[in-house]
Design an enzyme around this catalytic site. Structure first.
Site, PDB file in Angstrom:
ATOM      1  N   ASP A  56      39.436 -57.090 -11.372  1.00 14.50           N
ATOM      2  CA  ASP A  56      39.751 -56.285 -10.192  1.00 14.50           C
ATOM      3  C   ASP A  56      40.530 -57.204  -9.250  1.00 14.50           C
ATOM      4  O   ASP A  56      39.983 -58.212  -8.780  1.00 14.50           O
ATOM      5  CB  ASP A  56      38.452 -55.797  -9.547  1.00 14.50           C
ATOM      6  CG  ASP A  56      38.715 -54.928  -8.322  1.00 14.50           C
ATOM      7  OD1 ASP A  56      39.805 -55.021  -7.732  1.00 14.50           O
ATOM      8  OD2 ASP A  56      37.800 -54.167  -7.953  1.00 14.50           O
ATOM      9  N   TYR A 147      51.008 -44.818   1.434  1.00 11.94           N
ATOM     10  CA  TYR A 147      51.449 -45.478   0.196  1.00 11.94           C
ATOM     11  C   TYR A 147      52.797 -46.169   0.445  1.00 11.94           C
ATOM     12  O   TYR A 147      52.996 -47.332   0.086  1.00 11.94           O
ATOM     13  CB  TYR A 147      51.572 -44.446  -0.933  1.00 11.94           C
ATOM     14  CG  TYR A 147      52.195 -45.008  -2.197  1.00 11.94           C
ATOM     15  CD1 TYR A 147      51.475 -45.857  -3.030  1.00 11.94           C
ATOM     16  CD2 TYR A 147      53.519 -44.706  -2.537  1.00 11.94           C
ATOM     17  CE1 TYR A 147      52.061 -46.381  -4.180  1.00 11.94           C
ATOM     18  CE2 TYR A 147      54.102 -45.218  -3.682  1.00 11.94           C
ATOM     19  CZ  TYR A 147      53.368 -46.072  -4.498  1.00 11.94           C
ATOM     20  OH  TYR A 147      53.947 -46.597  -5.630  1.00 11.94           O
ATOM     21  N   ALA A 149      53.994 -47.219   3.207  1.00 14.71           N
ATOM     22  CA  ALA A 149      53.801 -48.394   4.075  1.00 14.71           C
ATOM     23  C   ALA A 149      53.253 -49.570   3.276  1.00 14.71           C
ATOM     24  O   ALA A 149      53.646 -50.728   3.501  1.00 14.71           O
ATOM     25  CB  ALA A 149      52.854 -48.034   5.220  1.00 14.71           C
TER      26      ALA A 149
END
Ligand code: NAD
Length: 244
Positions: A56, A147, A149
């Site tokens: 992750d 998104y 940005a």
């Protein structure tokens, strides 16, 4: 491209990350693919030549452990492709703050953590970083402002890091794809029909008249590994969307 290069591709379990990792393997590079999806990234270990890890990118401990695994296997990395990312649709009136945080955590902080972890390697090898921005970072659009940005942040991080790291011999560039046929939109929770309709609607606005294929974007991503006198570039690969 030098055939013995070592590198990491995040988001290698799907879409642009997978297409890039496949192309790099074909060219003889040693590729470590990191993805939060174990099923997604399994293909890479099945090839027998890649190194797949479930990582992750928002977790610094997982990123550090995976970086160490690559170094121990192959030595310091020459390139990093930051393709792990998520898409979120939502107007200002509707978007949930938790969604905005998740979006920036993965798209912006994840890219930062992975690049930071591999920076000593990239300085040692005079390596290359390729980030994934987007056409929507360059051209405003309705209903995916946050998104956009997050991808505009990637474009500016790319330019700033390019300047910061040029004296250390590290090049930092980005590709800004237009709408490309990957599972990105379905992964954002759209049902498959809605994702298809979304891409079809986008296709009608693209000067070259169609959406892109992952391999078409991957070719330009890998070019930034090859070219040694280019840094701080954010390259639209978008069928002409950004100039329309
Ligand atoms: N497809 C497009 O139209 C398009 C256009 C412009 C930019 N991009 C950007 O390209 C990049 C790749 O997108 P894609 O289209 O291949 O999407 P995709 O959904 O096919 O692939 C994204 C991958 O990132 C992985 N991922 C998500 N969160 C993660 C995390 N926290 N840690 C590790 N891996 C994680 C997913 O599991 C997935 O395998 C993204 O950054 C996206 O914003 C895509």
């Amino acid at each position: 491209m030098r055939p013995d290069l070592v590198g990491v591709v995040t988001g290698a379990g799907s879409g642009l990350g997978r297409a890039t990792a496949e192309l790099l393997l074909e060219r003889g590079a040693r590729v470590a693919g990191w993805d939060v999806s174990e099923d997604g990234v399994k293909w890479l270990s099945d090839t027998g030549s890649g190194l797949a890890a479930v990582v992750d990118v928002t977790d610094p401990d997982q990123v550090a452990a995976a970086a160490q695994e690559v170094r121990e296997a192959w030595g310091p990395v020459d390139f990093l492709v930051n393709s792990a990312g998520v898409f979120v649709l939502g107007s200002l009136a509707e978007i949930e703050p938790a969604e905005v945080r998740r979006l920036f955590d993965i798209n912006v902080i994840g890219t930062t953590l992975v690049t930071q972890a591999l920076l000593p390697d990239l300085i040692a090898t005079g390596g290359a970083v390729i980030n994934l921005s987007s056409t929507v970072a360059l051209k405003p659009s309705v209903s995916n402002a946050h998104y956009a940005a997050s991808k505009a942040a990637i474009a500016q991080l790319t330019r700033c890091w390019a300047l910061e790291l040029a004296p250390r011999g590290v090049r930092v560039n980005a590709v800004a794809p237009g709408p490309t046929n990957t599972p990105l939109f379905a992964a954002a929770g759209m049902d498959p029909a809605a994702a298809e309709e979304f891409l079809a609607q986008r296709a009608s606005t693209i000067p070259l008249g169609r959406t892109g294929e992952p391999a078409e974007v991957a070719r330009w991503i890998t070019r930034f590994i090859d070219d040694e006198w280019v840094t701080g570039h954010v390259l639209p690969v978008d069928g002409g969307t950004s100039i329309s």
